[in-house]
Design a protein around this motif. Sequence first.
Motif, PDB file in Angstrom:
ATOM      1  N   ARG A 121      -5.932  -8.056   4.549  1.00  0.00           N
ATOM      2  CA  ARG A 121      -6.088  -9.059   3.705  1.00  0.00           C
ATOM      3  C   ARG A 121      -5.511  -9.965   3.669  1.00  0.00           C
ATOM      4  O   ARG A 121      -5.125 -10.193   4.467  1.00  0.00           O
ATOM      5  CB  ARG A 121      -4.485  -7.687   2.400  1.00  0.00           C
ATOM      6  CG  ARG A 121      -3.382  -7.313   2.673  1.00  0.00           C
ATOM      7  CD  ARG A 121      -2.392  -7.308   2.030  1.00  0.00           C
ATOM      8  NE  ARG A 121      -0.957  -6.732   2.603  1.00  0.00           N
ATOM      9  CZ  ARG A 121      -0.238  -6.612   1.883  1.00  0.00           C
ATOM     10  NH1 ARG A 121      -0.359  -5.560   0.207  1.00  0.00           N
ATOM     11  NH2 ARG A 121       0.775  -6.503   1.878  1.00  0.00           N
ATOM     12  N   GLY A 122      -5.183 -10.629   2.665  1.00  0.00           N
ATOM     13  CA  GLY A 122      -4.766 -12.385   2.827  1.00  0.00           C
ATOM     14  C   GLY A 122      -5.485 -13.045   3.445  1.00  0.00           C
ATOM     15  O   GLY A 122      -6.481 -12.944   4.353  1.00  0.00           O
ATOM     16  N   ASN A 123      -5.323 -13.988   2.926  1.00  0.00           N
ATOM     17  CA  ASN A 123      -6.130 -15.680   4.312  1.00  0.00           C
ATOM     18  C   ASN A 123      -5.998 -15.435   5.218  1.00  0.00           C
ATOM     19  O   ASN A 123      -7.182 -15.773   6.439  1.00  0.00           O
ATOM     20  CB  ASN A 123      -5.146 -16.511   3.899  1.00  0.00           C
ATOM     21  CG  ASN A 123      -5.779 -17.091   2.059  1.00  0.00           C
ATOM     22  OD1 ASN A 123      -6.141 -16.484   1.478  1.00  0.00           O
ATOM     23  ND2 ASN A 123      -4.747 -18.024   1.249  1.00  0.00           N
ATOM     24  N   THR A 124      -5.055 -14.462   6.229  1.00  0.00           N
ATOM     25  CA  THR A 124      -4.186 -14.672   7.322  1.00  0.00           C
ATOM     26  C   THR A 124      -5.829 -13.276   7.839  1.00  0.00           C
ATOM     27  O   THR A 124      -5.464 -12.500   8.879  1.00  0.00           O
ATOM     28  CB  THR A 124      -3.335 -13.797   7.661  1.00  0.00           C
ATOM     29  OG1 THR A 124      -2.671 -13.001   7.195  1.00  0.00           O
ATOM     30  CG2 THR A 124      -2.644 -15.562   7.429  1.00  0.00           C
ATOM     31  N   LEU A 125      -6.015 -12.292   6.630  1.00  0.00           N
ATOM     32  CA  LEU A 125      -6.642 -11.527   7.534  1.00  0.00           C
ATOM     33  C   LEU A 125      -6.321 -10.316   8.536  1.00  0.00           C
ATOM     34  O   LEU A 125      -6.750 -10.060   9.172  1.00  0.00           O
ATOM     35  CB  LEU A 125      -8.155 -11.725   7.963  1.00  0.00           C
ATOM     36  CG  LEU A 125      -9.004 -12.583   7.224  1.00  0.00           C
ATOM     37  CD1 LEU A 125     -10.330 -12.486   8.429  1.00  0.00           C
ATOM     38  CD2 LEU A 125      -9.277 -11.840   6.301  1.00  0.00           C
ATOM     39  N   GLU A 126      -4.726 -10.256   7.668  1.00  0.00           N
ATOM     40  CA  GLU A 126      -4.085  -9.406   8.318  1.00  0.00           C
ATOM     41  C   GLU A 126      -4.554  -7.660   7.721  1.00  0.00           C
ATOM     42  O   GLU A 126      -4.471  -7.512   6.705  1.00  0.00           O
ATOM     43  CB  GLU A 126      -2.108  -9.631   7.856  1.00  0.00           C
ATOM     44  CG  GLU A 126      -2.290  -9.115   6.467  1.00  0.00           C
ATOM     45  CD  GLU A 126      -0.813  -9.499   5.646  1.00  0.00           C
ATOM     46  OE1 GLU A 126      -0.359  -9.200   4.659  1.00  0.00           O
ATOM     47  OE2 GLU A 126      -0.124 -10.547   7.312  1.00  0.00           O
ATOM     48  N   ASP A 127      -3.692  -7.124   9.000  1.00  0.00           N
ATOM     49  CA  ASP A 127      -4.120  -4.976   7.929  1.00  0.00           C
ATOM     50  C   ASP A 127      -3.342  -4.635   6.933  1.00  0.00           C
ATOM     51  O   ASP A 127      -1.731  -5.300   7.142  1.00  0.00           O
ATOM     52  CB  ASP A 127      -4.162  -4.832   9.636  1.00  0.00           C
ATOM     53  CG  ASP A 127      -5.043  -4.763  10.512  1.00  0.00           C
ATOM     54  OD1 ASP A 127      -6.060  -4.904   9.950  1.00  0.00           O
ATOM     55  OD2 ASP A 127      -4.063  -3.706  12.183  1.00  0.00           O
ATOM     56  N   VAL A 128      -3.436  -4.296   6.422  1.00  0.00           N
ATOM     57  CA  VAL A 128      -2.728  -4.061   5.320  1.00  0.00           C
ATOM     58  C   VAL A 128      -1.455  -3.051   5.985  1.00  0.00           C
ATOM     59  O   VAL A 128      -1.861  -1.987   7.026  1.00  0.00           O
ATOM     60  CB  VAL A 128      -3.350  -2.544   4.780  1.00  0.00           C
ATOM     61  CG1 VAL A 128      -4.538  -3.771   3.711  1.00  0.00           C
ATOM     62  CG2 VAL A 128      -4.106  -1.891   4.738  1.00  0.00           C
ATOM     63  N   PRO A 129      -0.586  -2.672   5.126  1.00  0.00           N
ATOM     64  CA  PRO A 129       0.603  -2.307   5.522  1.00  0.00           C
ATOM     65  C   PRO A 129       0.420  -0.806   5.951  1.00  0.00           C
ATOM     66  O   PRO A 129      -0.529  -0.036   5.044  1.00  0.00           O
ATOM     67  CB  PRO A 129       1.938  -2.682   4.590  1.00  0.00           C
ATOM     68  CG  PRO A 129       1.690  -3.550   3.582  1.00  0.00           C
ATOM     69  CD  PRO A 129      -0.317  -3.613   3.768  1.00  0.00           C
ATOM     70  N   SER A 130       1.037   0.240   6.063  1.00  0.00           N
ATOM     71  CA  SER A 130       0.652   1.238   6.942  1.00  0.00           C
ATOM     72  C   SER A 130       1.308   2.459   5.642  1.00  0.00           C
ATOM     73  O   SER A 130       0.865   3.946   5.638  1.00  0.00           O
ATOM     74  CB  SER A 130       0.886   2.138   8.016  1.00  0.00           C
ATOM     75  OG  SER A 130       2.031   1.724   8.566  1.00  0.00           O
ATOM     76  N   ARG A 131       2.413   2.050   5.169  1.00  0.00           N
ATOM     77  CA  ARG A 131       3.597   2.895   5.027  1.00  0.00           C
ATOM     78  C   ARG A 131       3.337   2.415   3.022  1.00  0.00           C
ATOM     79  O   ARG A 131       3.081   1.234   2.682  1.00  0.00           O
ATOM     80  CB  ARG A 131       4.684   2.478   4.416  1.00  0.00           C
ATOM     81  CG  ARG A 131       5.538   3.185   3.399  1.00  0.00           C
ATOM     82  CD  ARG A 131       7.385   2.699   3.859  1.00  0.00           C
ATOM     83  NE  ARG A 131       8.122   3.797   3.580  1.00  0.00           N
ATOM     84  CZ  ARG A 131       9.527   3.422   3.166  1.00  0.00           C
ATOM     85  NH1 ARG A 131       9.674   2.657   4.219  1.00  0.00           N
ATOM     86  NH2 ARG A 131       9.912   3.966   2.642  1.00  0.00           N
ATOM     87  N   GLY A 132       3.025   3.710   2.553  1.00  0.00           N
ATOM     88  CA  GLY A 132       2.678   2.874   0.628  1.00  0.00           C
ATOM     89  C   GLY A 132       0.806   3.423   0.512  1.00  0.00           C
ATOM     90  O   GLY A 132       0.237   2.590  -0.236  1.00  0.00           O
ATOM     91  N   PHE A 133       0.116   2.503   1.365  1.00  0.00           N
ATOM     92  CA  PHE A 133      -1.225   2.344   1.701  1.00  0.00           C
ATOM     93  C   PHE A 133      -1.893   3.526   2.145  1.00  0.00           C
ATOM     94  O   PHE A 133      -1.660   4.201   3.565  1.00  0.00           O
ATOM     95  CB  PHE A 133      -1.851   1.188   2.528  1.00  0.00           C
ATOM     96  CG  PHE A 133      -1.480   0.262   1.548  1.00  0.00           C
ATOM     97  CD1 PHE A 133      -2.121  -0.448   1.169  1.00  0.00           C
ATOM     98  CD2 PHE A 133       0.053  -0.401   1.729  1.00  0.00           C
ATOM     99  CE1 PHE A 133      -1.394  -2.126   0.375  1.00  0.00           C
ATOM    100  CE2 PHE A 133      -0.013  -1.993   0.847  1.00  0.00           C
ATOM    101  CZ  PHE A 133      -0.432  -2.143   0.303  1.00  0.00           C
ATOM    102  N   ASN A 134      -3.187   4.771   2.061  1.00  0.00           N
ATOM    103  CA  ASN A 134      -3.621   5.199   2.314  1.00  0.00           C
ATOM    104  C   ASN A 134      -5.237   4.851   2.663  1.00  0.00           C
ATOM    105  O   ASN A 134      -5.651   4.623   1.593  1.00  0.00           O
ATOM    106  CB  ASN A 134      -3.787   6.155   1.617  1.00  0.00           C
ATOM    107  CG  ASN A 134      -1.954   6.899   1.953  1.00  0.00           C
ATOM    108  OD1 ASN A 134      -1.439   7.145   2.260  1.00  0.00           O
ATOM    109  ND2 ASN A 134      -1.371   7.202   0.243  1.00  0.00           N
TER     110      ASN A 134
END
Length: 270
Positions: free
Chosen positions: A37-50
């Motif tokens: 996600r985001g303009n930097t293409l960072e991995d989504v967080p592990s907590r709260g995302f499944n």
Amino acid sequence: SSGINAEYGWIVPGTRSKLTAYFTAKHSASVNVVWKRGNTLEDVPSRGFNSIVSGIDERGVLTAILIIDKTEAADEVVYHAVLTLGANITVTSSNITLRRVTARLDPVGPVFEGNIVTFSATILQGPDLISSAVIRHQESGREKSVCAENILGNFINYTTGILFSSHQGTYKFRIKFIDDVEFETDEISLLVKRKCRPLIAPPNTELIQEQVQGSLDYKISVKCSVPNYVIMFDDQTTVLCDTSTGRYNATTLTPCARVYIPPSDDKLGS
């Protein structure tokens, strides 16, 4: 190849959101999906995302799902899924932008008991089709469904029945869109004023009602209705109606009377 279910996804802060991407593949062995996600293409967080990946169905479609347990303002960004098959094949889905559902409520002015009022809401940003809506009175917990004919595109209105003081309080709409997104508007306050009992004009007077400037209350004043009559008691010319209670601050208004002018001494002696 890949696809995604919509260009935009809709979120309501504090609720669960789901993004879905579709890939075509010949087999699902050694499949890995990473959501970014985001303009930097960072991995989504592990907590709260499944992240959930299905097997390939009979049409050769593999489904990747990202569930956000509790969306926040920071989640309102661009997402895409990256699928890796084995060691050499990488496929990236098209982007999906999460956008927050927003609405505007039209203000409602204070009204007296016995009147009606119309609540209106406009969806400023959200899914195209509303499937249903209810309006809720927060203090009592009462809910009323909005008729389908009062849902016009992104506009909702609800007209009350006859109002009483018990209807005063805060209201909000709960809206369900056709794609199962549910949204609650901000709250809006309704003030229901009480009228004081009608007064009977004292003898030789007429009553004048005026709004008290800068207040929700009104006042009743007396005026002599007969020429050459005068107010009898200067401290009883006005009463104030407190519209929060429906009571006057006083109970007596002055009548008007004719002034008696005794004859002069010259006339008595003539």
